[in-house]
Design an enzyme around this catalytic site. Structure first.
Site, PDB file in Angstrom:
ATOM      1  N   ARG A  49      79.530  41.684  13.643  1.00 24.62           N
ATOM      2  CA  ARG A  49      79.649  41.427  12.211  1.00 24.62           C
ATOM      3  C   ARG A  49      78.981  42.548  11.424  1.00 24.62           C
ATOM      4  NH1 ARG A  49      78.846  36.435  14.559  1.00 24.62           N
ATOM      5  NH2 ARG A  49      80.373  34.806  13.996  1.00 24.62           N
ATOM      6  N   LEU A  74      82.375  45.306  11.838  1.00 15.05           N
ATOM      7  CA  LEU A  74      83.696  45.336  11.225  1.00 15.05           C
ATOM      8  C   LEU A  74      84.018  43.952  10.674  1.00 15.05           C
ATOM      9  CD1 LEU A  74      85.927  47.491  10.877  1.00 15.05           C
ATOM     10  CD2 LEU A  74      86.988  46.598  12.966  1.00 15.05           C
ATOM     11  N   ASP A  75      84.487  43.919   9.437  1.00 17.16           N
ATOM     12  CA  ASP A  75      84.855  42.657   8.794  1.00 17.16           C
ATOM     13  C   ASP A  75      86.278  42.295   9.188  1.00 17.16           C
ATOM     14  OD1 ASP A  75      85.312  40.468   7.246  1.00 17.16           O
ATOM     15  OD2 ASP A  75      85.105  41.491   5.313  1.00 17.16           O
ATOM     16  N   LYS A  77      87.757  39.541   8.706  1.00 15.79           N
ATOM     17  CA  LYS A  77      88.385  38.591   7.789  1.00 15.79           C
ATOM     18  C   LYS A  77      89.076  39.309   6.630  1.00 15.79           C
ATOM     19  CE  LYS A  77      85.360  34.707   8.894  1.00 15.79           C
ATOM     20  NZ  LYS A  77      84.432  33.675   8.391  1.00 15.79           N
ATOM     21  N   HIS A 141      79.505  23.636  26.445  1.00 17.41           N
ATOM     22  CA  HIS A 141      78.553  24.608  26.971  1.00 17.41           C
ATOM     23  C   HIS A 141      78.637  24.598  28.484  1.00 17.41           C
ATOM     24  CE1 HIS A 141      76.521  26.235  23.483  1.00 17.41           C
ATOM     25  NE2 HIS A 141      76.390  25.025  22.974  1.00 17.41           N
ATOM     26  N   ILE A 143      76.891  23.463  30.830  1.00 15.50           N
ATOM     27  CA  ILE A 143      76.662  22.175  31.498  1.00 15.50           C
ATOM     28  C   ILE A 143      77.909  21.295  31.453  1.00 15.50           C
ATOM     29  CG2 ILE A 143      75.736  21.013  29.443  1.00 15.50           C
ATOM     30  CD1 ILE A 143      73.690  19.665  31.298  1.00 15.50           C
ATOM     31  N   TYR A 145      81.115  22.458  31.249  1.00 13.13           N
ATOM     32  CA  TYR A 145      82.173  23.055  32.062  1.00 13.13           C
ATOM     33  C   TYR A 145      81.956  22.767  33.549  1.00 13.13           C
ATOM     34  CZ  TYR A 145      82.342  25.601  27.645  1.00 13.13           C
ATOM     35  OH  TYR A 145      82.365  25.928  26.313  1.00 13.13           O
ATOM     36  N   ASP A 171      78.558  30.069  32.553  1.00 10.39           N
ATOM     37  CA  ASP A 171      78.573  31.215  31.651  1.00 10.39           C
ATOM     38  C   ASP A 171      78.726  32.545  32.383  1.00 10.39           C
ATOM     39  OD1 ASP A 171      78.362  29.654  29.433  1.00 10.39           O
ATOM     40  OD2 ASP A 171      76.281  30.112  28.997  1.00 10.39           O
TER      41      ASP A 171
END
Length: 383
Positions: A49, A74-75, A77, A141, A143, A145, A171
């Protein structure tokens, strides 16, 4: 394997030298996949961001998973930001995307959008639940998955609740590492077809794959309830034991010769047969008793150089100082942060010196000339 653009002359070469990766900023699994690729020579540009990059300024990022990368803000949106991202993607080999399904498409940077400007692009998608299915668009999260994967049910001691092993299985192992593996598969496939593809890396799928052997064992009855088996603390010869100083040693004396050496070095005699699980509680009690008679370091001296498969349980702070880790240079200092060196090791490409992540100011080689980059900076779209 060569990338679209030119190698950065300042970064160390490696087996992935010439491969360019655009990594969209996200939580652990995406950055970990990017780190794995950067560790072996890929040129990774992290797109964060604008506000985050502006706030950090030119201070190098010491986050371990950002090592070896360059960073811009980089924006995405804004139409101008999306257009700039497409130009970057046109000069890239790989994109790592970490949004929920449908978000990238709404932003205009989904696989079809980017393949329109670069048909050779490998588009890696990292999610917990995958790109489809009833849970695909819901939050979760690690846990969650590994719970749905059937993996969490197998972890923990007998009589206790399922115990999550922090967020490694979902993760990192089932997610980020599987995504990095998928990128290599896709790049290899591209060498034959000339076209890129889309990788659907789901943590629930990855966790299930990691436990493939145990699904078969459970089906055949070779693997029983949680905490009662050979490798899940059910057996006394594969467990941890407290020492006199409140520390722990890890015992993995599964094979007969290793078990015999453990008994010899501890002086234990008269134990019942370990081949009968009914004797395991009594054996465990005797082992626990003897290991409490010396400190962890004293036991390390007793078992040093032996095949008894007994090791000290070290903290993260202690691990870099263990003689074996020091001899192999398994840890290194990057920007004042001690961290693991790249793995695995290739004989032809030994680990190169690592650097903290830094800002990338010149985007010319990525398809944005300086005048356009300046205009984007002036309007706050680019940092």
């Amino acid at each position: 394997m060569t990338g679209v653009g030119h190698d950065d002359p300042e970064r160390p070469r490696g087996p992935l030298s010439g491969v360019r990766v655009l990594e969209l900023a996200g939580l652990a699994p995406g950055p970990f996949a990017g780190m794995m690729l950067a560790d072996h020579g890929a040129e990774v540009l992290r797109v964060d961001r604008v506000a985050a990059v502006a706030a950090a300024g030119d201070t190098p990022r010491t986050d371990v998973m950002d090592r070896g990368k360059r960073t811009i803000g980089l924006d995405l949106k804004s139409p101008e930001g999306v257009a700039a991202f497409k130009d970057l993607a046109a000069a890239a080999d790989v994109v790592i995307e970490v949004f929920r399904p449908g978000v990238a498409e709404r932003l205009g940077i989904g696989p079809e959008d980017l393949h329109a400007v670069n048909p050779r692009l490998v588009y890696g998608r990292m999610t917990g639940w995958g790109q489809d299915g009833p849970l695909a668009r819901t939050a979760g999260h690690d846990i969650d998955y590994i719970a749905v994967a059937g993996v969490l049910s197998m972890l923990g001691r007998a009589g206790g609740p399922p115990t999550p092993p922090i967020n490694i299985l979902g993760d990192f192992a089932g997610g980020g590492l599987m995504l990095a593996y998928g990128v290599l598969l896709a790049l290899f496939e591209r060498e034959r077809t000339g076209r890129g593809t889309v990788i659907d890396a789901a943590m629930v799928d990855g966790a299930t794959t990691l436990f493939a052997m145990f699904f078969d064992s459970a089906r055949t009855g070779l693997w029983g309830p949680r905490g009662t088996n050979l490798l899940d603390t059910g057996a006394p010869m594969y467990d941890t034991y407290e020492t006199a100083d409140g520390e722990y040693v890890a015992v993995g004396a599964l094979e007969g010769p290793f078990w015999a050496e453990l008994l010899e070095r501890t002086g234990l005699t008269g134990l019942p047969s370990r081949g009968d699980p009914a004797n395991w509680p009594a054996i465990r009690a005797r082992l626990a008793e003897v290991f409490r008679t010396r400190t962890r370091d004293e036991w390390q001296e007793v078992f040093d150089g032996s095949d008894a498969c007994v090791s000290p349980v070290l903290s993260i702070a202690e691990a870099p100082h263990h003689p074996h880790n020091k001899a192999r240079a398994s840890f290194t200092d990057v920007g004042g942060v001690v961290q693991p060196t790249p793995a695995p090791r290739l004989r032809s490409s030994p680990p190169a010196p690592l650097t903290p992540a830094t800002r990338l100011h010149d985007l010319t080689s990525w398809g944005l000339d300086e005048s356009r980059a300046k205009a984007l900076r002036d309007t706050g779209v680019l940092a």
